[in-house]
Motif scaffolding. Sequence first.
Motif, PDB file in Angstrom:
ATOM      1  N   ASN A 114       0.799  -1.236   0.000  1.00 22.34           N
ATOM      2  CA  ASN A 114       0.000   0.000   0.000  1.00 22.34           C
ATOM      3  C   ASN A 114       0.831   1.285   0.000  1.00 22.34           C
ATOM      4  O   ASN A 114       0.532   2.239   0.722  1.00 22.34           O
ATOM      5  CB  ASN A 114      -0.959   0.012   1.200  1.00 22.34           C
ATOM      6  N   GLU A 115       1.877   1.310  -0.829  1.00 24.05           N
ATOM      7  CA  GLU A 115       2.643   2.550  -0.970  1.00 24.05           C
ATOM      8  C   GLU A 115       1.752   3.686  -1.473  1.00 24.05           C
ATOM      9  O   GLU A 115       1.953   4.852  -1.118  1.00 24.05           O
ATOM     10  CB  GLU A 115       3.821   2.353  -1.936  1.00 24.05           C
ATOM     11  N   ASP A 116       0.751   3.334  -2.302  1.00 25.41           N
ATOM     12  CA  ASP A 116      -0.143   4.349  -2.852  1.00 25.41           C
ATOM     13  C   ASP A 116      -1.089   4.927  -1.813  1.00 25.41           C
ATOM     14  O   ASP A 116      -1.792   5.898  -2.074  1.00 25.41           O
ATOM     15  CB  ASP A 116      -0.946   3.765  -4.024  1.00 25.41           C
ATOM     16  N   LYS A 117      -1.112   4.326  -0.608  1.00 25.63           N
ATOM     17  CA  LYS A 117      -1.973   4.817   0.460  1.00 25.63           C
ATOM     18  C   LYS A 117      -1.181   5.492   1.578  1.00 25.63           C
ATOM     19  O   LYS A 117      -1.714   5.745   2.664  1.00 25.63           O
ATOM     20  CB  LYS A 117      -2.802   3.662   1.031  1.00 25.63           C
ATOM     21  N   ALA A 118       0.084   5.769   1.293  1.00 24.98           N
ATOM     22  CA  ALA A 118       0.933   6.458   2.264  1.00 24.98           C
ATOM     23  C   ALA A 118       1.020   7.936   1.882  1.00 24.98           C
ATOM     24  O   ALA A 118       1.635   8.275   0.864  1.00 24.98           O
ATOM     25  CB  ALA A 118       2.322   5.836   2.292  1.00 24.98           C
ATOM     26  N   PRO A 119       0.406   8.829   2.653  1.00 16.52           N
ATOM     27  CA  PRO A 119       0.438  10.260   2.319  1.00 16.52           C
ATOM     28  C   PRO A 119       1.851  10.793   2.138  1.00 16.52           C
ATOM     29  O   PRO A 119       2.092  11.657   1.280  1.00 16.52           O
ATOM     30  CB  PRO A 119      -0.248  10.915   3.526  1.00 16.52           C
ATOM     31  N   GLY A 120       2.792  10.280   2.913  1.00 20.43           N
ATOM     32  CA  GLY A 120       4.167  10.768   2.812  1.00 20.43           C
ATOM     33  C   GLY A 120       4.794  10.462   1.467  1.00 20.43           C
ATOM     34  O   GLY A 120       5.516  11.289   0.895  1.00 20.43           O
ATOM     35  N   ILE A 121       4.508   9.281   0.927  1.00 20.80           N
ATOM     36  CA  ILE A 121       5.048   8.920  -0.379  1.00 20.80           C
ATOM     37  C   ILE A 121       4.319   9.684  -1.482  1.00 20.80           C
ATOM     38  O   ILE A 121       4.939  10.168  -2.442  1.00 20.80           O
ATOM     39  CB  ILE A 121       4.935   7.393  -0.596  1.00 20.80           C
ATOM     40  N   LYS A 122       3.010   9.840  -1.342  1.00 16.03           N
ATOM     41  CA  LYS A 122       2.233  10.587  -2.337  1.00 16.03           C
ATOM     42  C   LYS A 122       2.672  12.040  -2.395  1.00 16.03           C
ATOM     43  O   LYS A 122       2.576  12.694  -3.447  1.00 16.03           O
ATOM     44  CB  LYS A 122       0.743  10.481  -2.021  1.00 16.03           C
ATOM     45  N   ALA A 123       3.177  12.550  -1.273  1.00 15.24           N
ATOM     46  CA  ALA A 123       3.629  13.941  -1.221  1.00 15.24           C
ATOM     47  C   ALA A 123       5.075  14.101  -1.693  1.00 15.24           C
ATOM     48  O   ALA A 123       5.615  15.203  -1.681  1.00 15.24           O
ATOM     49  CB  ALA A 123       3.491  14.483   0.202  1.00 15.24           C
ATOM     50  N   GLY A 124       5.699  13.003  -2.124  1.00 15.86           N
ATOM     51  CA  GLY A 124       7.063  13.083  -2.633  1.00 15.86           C
ATOM     52  C   GLY A 124       8.109  12.479  -1.729  1.00 15.86           C
ATOM     53  O   GLY A 124       9.301  12.482  -2.058  1.00 15.86           O
ATOM     54  N   GLY A 125       7.685  11.953  -0.583  1.00 11.18           N
ATOM     55  CA  GLY A 125       8.628  11.303   0.312  1.00 11.18           C
ATOM     56  C   GLY A 125       9.158  10.010  -0.290  1.00 11.18           C
ATOM     57  O   GLY A 125       8.580   9.453  -1.227  1.00 11.18           O
ATOM     58  N   VAL A 126      10.260   9.523   0.252  1.00  6.53           N
ATOM     59  CA  VAL A 126      10.929   8.333  -0.269  1.00  6.53           C
ATOM     60  C   VAL A 126      10.890   7.227   0.779  1.00  6.53           C
ATOM     61  O   VAL A 126      11.173   7.471   1.964  1.00  6.53           O
ATOM     62  CB  VAL A 126      12.393   8.647  -0.643  1.00  6.53           C
ATOM     63  N   LEU A 127      10.534   6.010   0.344  1.00  6.90           N
ATOM     64  CA  LEU A 127      10.579   4.867   1.248  1.00  6.90           C
ATOM     65  C   LEU A 127      12.040   4.460   1.428  1.00  6.90           C
ATOM     66  O   LEU A 127      12.680   3.966   0.494  1.00  6.90           O
ATOM     67  CB  LEU A 127       9.763   3.702   0.678  1.00  6.90           C
ATOM     68  N   ASN A 128      12.552   4.658   2.610  1.00  8.84           N
ATOM     69  CA  ASN A 128      13.937   4.309   2.933  1.00  8.84           C
ATOM     70  C   ASN A 128      13.929   2.969   3.663  1.00  8.84           C
ATOM     71  O   ASN A 128      13.571   2.895   4.839  1.00  8.84           O
ATOM     72  CB  ASN A 128      14.562   5.399   3.813  1.00  8.84           C
ATOM     73  N   VAL A 129      14.306   1.906   2.960  1.00  3.75           N
ATOM     74  CA  VAL A 129      14.273   0.562   3.536  1.00  3.75           C
ATOM     75  C   VAL A 129      15.545   0.329   4.342  1.00  3.75           C
ATOM     76  O   VAL A 129      16.646   0.296   3.789  1.00  3.75           O
ATOM     77  CB  VAL A 129      14.119  -0.515   2.440  1.00  3.75           C
ATOM     78  N   VAL A 130      15.391   0.155   5.649  1.00  4.14           N
ATOM     79  CA  VAL A 130      16.528  -0.105   6.536  1.00  4.14           C
ATOM     80  C   VAL A 130      16.875  -1.588   6.528  1.00  4.14           C
ATOM     81  O   VAL A 130      18.045  -1.971   6.546  1.00  4.14           O
ATOM     82  CB  VAL A 130      16.209   0.368   7.967  1.00  4.14           C
ATOM     83  N   ARG A 131      15.835  -2.448   6.486  1.00  4.51           N
ATOM     84  CA  ARG A 131      16.052  -3.892   6.480  1.00  4.51           C
ATOM     85  C   ARG A 131      15.218  -4.528   5.377  1.00  4.51           C
ATOM     86  O   ARG A 131      13.985  -4.476   5.426  1.00  4.51           O
ATOM     87  CB  ARG A 131      15.683  -4.514   7.837  1.00  4.51           C
ATOM     88  N   HIS A 132      15.879  -5.104   4.382  1.00  5.93           N
ATOM     89  CA  HIS A 132      15.168  -5.822   3.316  1.00  5.93           C
ATOM     90  C   HIS A 132      14.769  -7.220   3.777  1.00  5.93           C
ATOM     91  O   HIS A 132      13.925  -7.865   3.150  1.00  5.93           O
ATOM     92  CB  HIS A 132      16.043  -5.921   2.070  1.00  5.93           C
ATOM     93  N   ALA A 133      15.385  -7.703   4.854  1.00  3.88           N
ATOM     94  CA  ALA A 133      15.053  -9.004   5.430  1.00  3.88           C
ATOM     95  C   ALA A 133      15.284  -8.915   6.932  1.00  3.88           C
ATOM     96  O   ALA A 133      16.080  -8.101   7.418  1.00  3.88           O
ATOM     97  CB  ALA A 133      15.901 -10.113   4.815  1.00  3.88           C
ATOM     98  N   VAL A 134      14.565  -9.765   7.672  1.00  3.52           N
ATOM     99  CA  VAL A 134      14.694  -9.803   9.129  1.00  3.52           C
ATOM    100  C   VAL A 134      15.061 -11.218   9.541  1.00  3.52           C
ATOM    101  O   VAL A 134      14.436 -12.193   9.106  1.00  3.52           O
ATOM    102  CB  VAL A 134      13.383  -9.381   9.815  1.00  3.52           C
ATOM    103  N   GLU A 135      16.082 -11.355  10.377  1.00 11.19           N
ATOM    104  CA  GLU A 135      16.482 -12.665  10.864  1.00 11.19           C
ATOM    105  C   GLU A 135      15.483 -13.116  11.925  1.00 11.19           C
ATOM    106  O   GLU A 135      15.266 -12.430  12.931  1.00 11.19           O
ATOM    107  CB  GLU A 135      17.900 -12.610  11.441  1.00 11.19           C
ATOM    108  N   MET A 136      14.870 -14.296  11.685  1.00  9.92           N
ATOM    109  CA  MET A 136      13.784 -14.771  12.532  1.00  9.92           C
ATOM    110  C   MET A 136      14.072 -16.172  13.064  1.00  9.92           C
ATOM    111  O   MET A 136      14.711 -16.984  12.401  1.00  9.92           O
ATOM    112  CB  MET A 136      12.469 -14.814  11.740  1.00  9.92           C
ATOM    113  N   ASN A 137      13.553 -16.450  14.278  1.00 10.33           N
ATOM    114  CA  ASN A 137      13.495 -17.805  14.804  1.00 10.33           C
ATOM    115  C   ASN A 137      12.103 -18.349  14.511  1.00 10.33           C
ATOM    116  O   ASN A 137      11.102 -17.670  14.747  1.00 10.33           O
ATOM    117  CB  ASN A 137      13.729 -17.816  16.314  1.00 10.33           C
ATOM    118  N   ALA A 138      12.037 -19.587  13.981  1.00 16.40           N
ATOM    119  CA  ALA A 138      10.737 -20.143  13.625  1.00 16.40           C
ATOM    120  C   ALA A 138      10.801 -21.658  13.589  1.00 16.40           C
ATOM    121  O   ALA A 138      11.869 -22.251  13.428  1.00 16.40           O
ATOM    122  CB  ALA A 138      10.287 -19.622  12.254  1.00 16.40           C
TER     123      ALA A 138
END
Length: 204
Positions: A114-138
């Motif tokens: 839902n990037e299209d539903k984020a007002p910050g992105i619609k206003a020109g903000g940039v999605l800054n991805v800090v973690r493309h993956a998360v190390e998980m126990n499962a």
Amino acid sequence: MSTEIQELKAETRERVGKGSSRELRRNGLIPAVIYGDKQEPLAIAVSTKDVTQRIRAGGFRTTILAIDVNGEKINVLPKDYQLDPVRDFTLHVDFLRVTGNTHVTVDVPVRFLNEDKAPGIKAGGVLNVVRHAVEMNALARNIPEALEVDLTGLKVGDSVHISHVKLPRGTTPVIADRDFTIATIAVPAAGVQEEAEDTAATEE
């Protein structure tokens, strides 16, 4: 994760070593090892074509496979693979034996919705991805295909932390001592520059 376990054909290897591995690769096979579950490691060979297709399709190291070794099916989780640094083909694969109660640590990819539903992105903000993956126990049978992050309603300056993500049952992040950041909605570089210029002009 998908409840359907994918199958992969394999054959046992009687010989190991560099010479044997080179011969296997010339014949369209990849040397591999199945280990874990308090059993002796099992040296096998798998199809280069089949393994390469699965790696390129994504999710290889979070997908349980049933390896058919001379008629015996062994449930495994791919743990690691080596690529030739020059020609980018698979050299070796390590598989971990898994049962219904096997706990594993895996890197689960993050999927943003839902990037299209984020007002910050619609206003020109940039999605800054800090973690493309998360190390998980499962549990091996409950490894999620991805962690889904809903961006609905996020404004410039907002952050998404692990506490905002609905985790699949039976999974926990390896990092447990802090509420770490997954992503932020950042001001675009041009906006920062314009703001700095406006500030400078005001000071003059």
